[in-house]
Design a protein around this motif. Structure first.
Motif, PDB file in Angstrom:
ATOM      1  N   UNK A 199       0.698  -1.069   0.003  1.00 21.40           N
ATOM      2  CA  UNK A 199       0.112   0.025  -0.050  1.00 21.40           C
ATOM      3  C   UNK A 199       0.831   1.302   0.040  1.00 21.40           C
ATOM      4  N   UNK A 200       2.124   1.222   0.141  1.00 26.59           N
ATOM      5  CA  UNK A 200       2.810   2.288   0.502  1.00 26.59           C
ATOM      6  C   UNK A 200       3.337   2.662  -0.937  1.00 26.59           C
ATOM      7  N   UNK A 201       3.002   2.050  -1.935  1.00 31.04           N
ATOM      8  CA  UNK A 201       3.239   2.237  -3.251  1.00 31.04           C
ATOM      9  C   UNK A 201       2.438   3.436  -3.657  1.00 31.04           C
ATOM     10  N   UNK A 202       1.142   3.570  -3.137  1.00 31.07           N
ATOM     11  CA  UNK A 202       0.419   4.628  -3.537  1.00 31.07           C
ATOM     12  C   UNK A 202       0.779   6.070  -3.203  1.00 31.07           C
ATOM     13  N   UNK A 203       1.191   6.019  -2.061  1.00 28.41           N
ATOM     14  CA  UNK A 203       1.734   7.244  -1.414  1.00 28.41           C
ATOM     15  C   UNK A 203       3.119   7.814  -2.399  1.00 28.41           C
ATOM     16  N   UNK A 204       3.570   6.892  -2.765  1.00 30.61           N
ATOM     17  CA  UNK A 204       4.763   7.283  -3.385  1.00 30.61           C
ATOM     18  C   UNK A 204       4.559   7.757  -5.027  1.00 30.61           C
ATOM     19  N   UNK A 205       3.739   6.934  -5.520  1.00 31.23           N
ATOM     20  CA  UNK A 205       3.003   7.304  -6.877  1.00 31.23           C
ATOM     21  C   UNK A 205       2.244   8.851  -6.796  1.00 31.23           C
ATOM     22  N   UNK A 206       1.591   8.901  -5.698  1.00 26.95           N
ATOM     23  CA  UNK A 206       0.636  10.357  -5.480  1.00 26.95           C
ATOM     24  C   UNK A 206       2.036  11.541  -5.343  1.00 26.95           C
ATOM     25  N   UNK A 207       2.751  11.164  -4.652  1.00 29.16           N
ATOM     26  CA  UNK A 207       3.776  12.363  -4.211  1.00 29.16           C
ATOM     27  C   UNK A 207       4.661  12.453  -5.749  1.00 29.16           C
ATOM     28  N   UNK A 208       4.964  11.310  -6.362  1.00 35.52           N
ATOM     29  CA  UNK A 208       5.656  11.534  -7.633  1.00 35.52           C
ATOM     30  C   UNK A 208       4.958  12.429  -8.758  1.00 35.52           C
ATOM     31  N   UNK A 209       3.422  12.096  -8.934  1.00 34.30           N
ATOM     32  CA  UNK A 209       2.527  12.745  -9.645  1.00 34.30           C
ATOM     33  C   UNK A 209       2.411  14.298  -9.254  1.00 34.30           C
ATOM     34  N   UNK A 210       2.279  14.595  -8.079  1.00 35.82           N
ATOM     35  CA  UNK A 210       2.223  15.824  -7.493  1.00 35.82           C
ATOM     36  C   UNK A 210       3.537  16.852  -8.028  1.00 35.82           C
ATOM     37  N   UNK A 211       4.645  16.029  -7.734  1.00 36.51           N
ATOM     38  CA  UNK A 211       5.833  17.009  -8.346  1.00 36.51           C
ATOM     39  C   UNK A 211       5.735  16.993  -9.654  1.00 36.51           C
ATOM     40  N   UNK A 212       5.421  16.208 -10.571  1.00 36.52           N
ATOM     41  CA  UNK A 212       5.432  16.357 -11.907  1.00 36.52           C
ATOM     42  C   UNK A 212       4.333  17.338 -12.113  1.00 36.52           C
ATOM     43  N   UNK A 213       3.200  17.314 -11.465  1.00 37.81           N
ATOM     44  CA  UNK A 213       2.194  18.304 -11.956  1.00 37.81           C
ATOM     45  C   UNK A 213       2.660  19.531 -11.677  1.00 37.81           C
ATOM     46  N   UNK A 214       3.377  19.944 -10.695  1.00 37.78           N
ATOM     47  CA  UNK A 214       3.801  21.293 -10.156  1.00 37.78           C
ATOM     48  C   UNK A 214       5.006  21.750 -10.944  1.00 37.78           C
ATOM     49  N   UNK A 215       5.526  20.746 -11.584  1.00 45.34           N
ATOM     50  CA  UNK A 215       6.694  21.322 -12.364  1.00 45.34           C
ATOM     51  C   UNK A 215       8.105  21.510 -11.625  1.00 45.34           C
ATOM     52  N   UNK A 216       8.190  20.761 -10.484  1.00 43.37           N
ATOM     53  CA  UNK A 216       9.343  20.974  -9.822  1.00 43.37           C
ATOM     54  C   UNK A 216      10.397  20.156 -10.213  1.00 43.37           C
TER      55      UNK A 216
END
Length: 46
Positions: free
Chosen positions: A29-46
């Motif tokens: 289940x921790x994969x979901x948190x990592x994926x969510x964080x990665x998508x947020x970083x990509x969306x924010x353009x960081x």
């Protein structure tokens, strides 16, 4: 360039991505948190 002038990108996951994420979440289940964080970083353009 300041953060206020950056444009946030819309993320619309494709079916393959959703299916893969569902499969991986059954393994750990921790994969979901990592994926969510990665998508947020990509969306924010960081």
């Amino acid at each position: 360039m300041s953060n206020s002038s950056k444009k946030r990108v819309d993320f619309i996951p494709q079916l393959d991505f959703v299916q893969d994420l569902n499969y991986l979440s059954k393994l750990d289940l921790t994969i979901l948190n990592g994926a969510k964080d990665a998508v947020s970083i990509l969306r924010d353009g960081l």
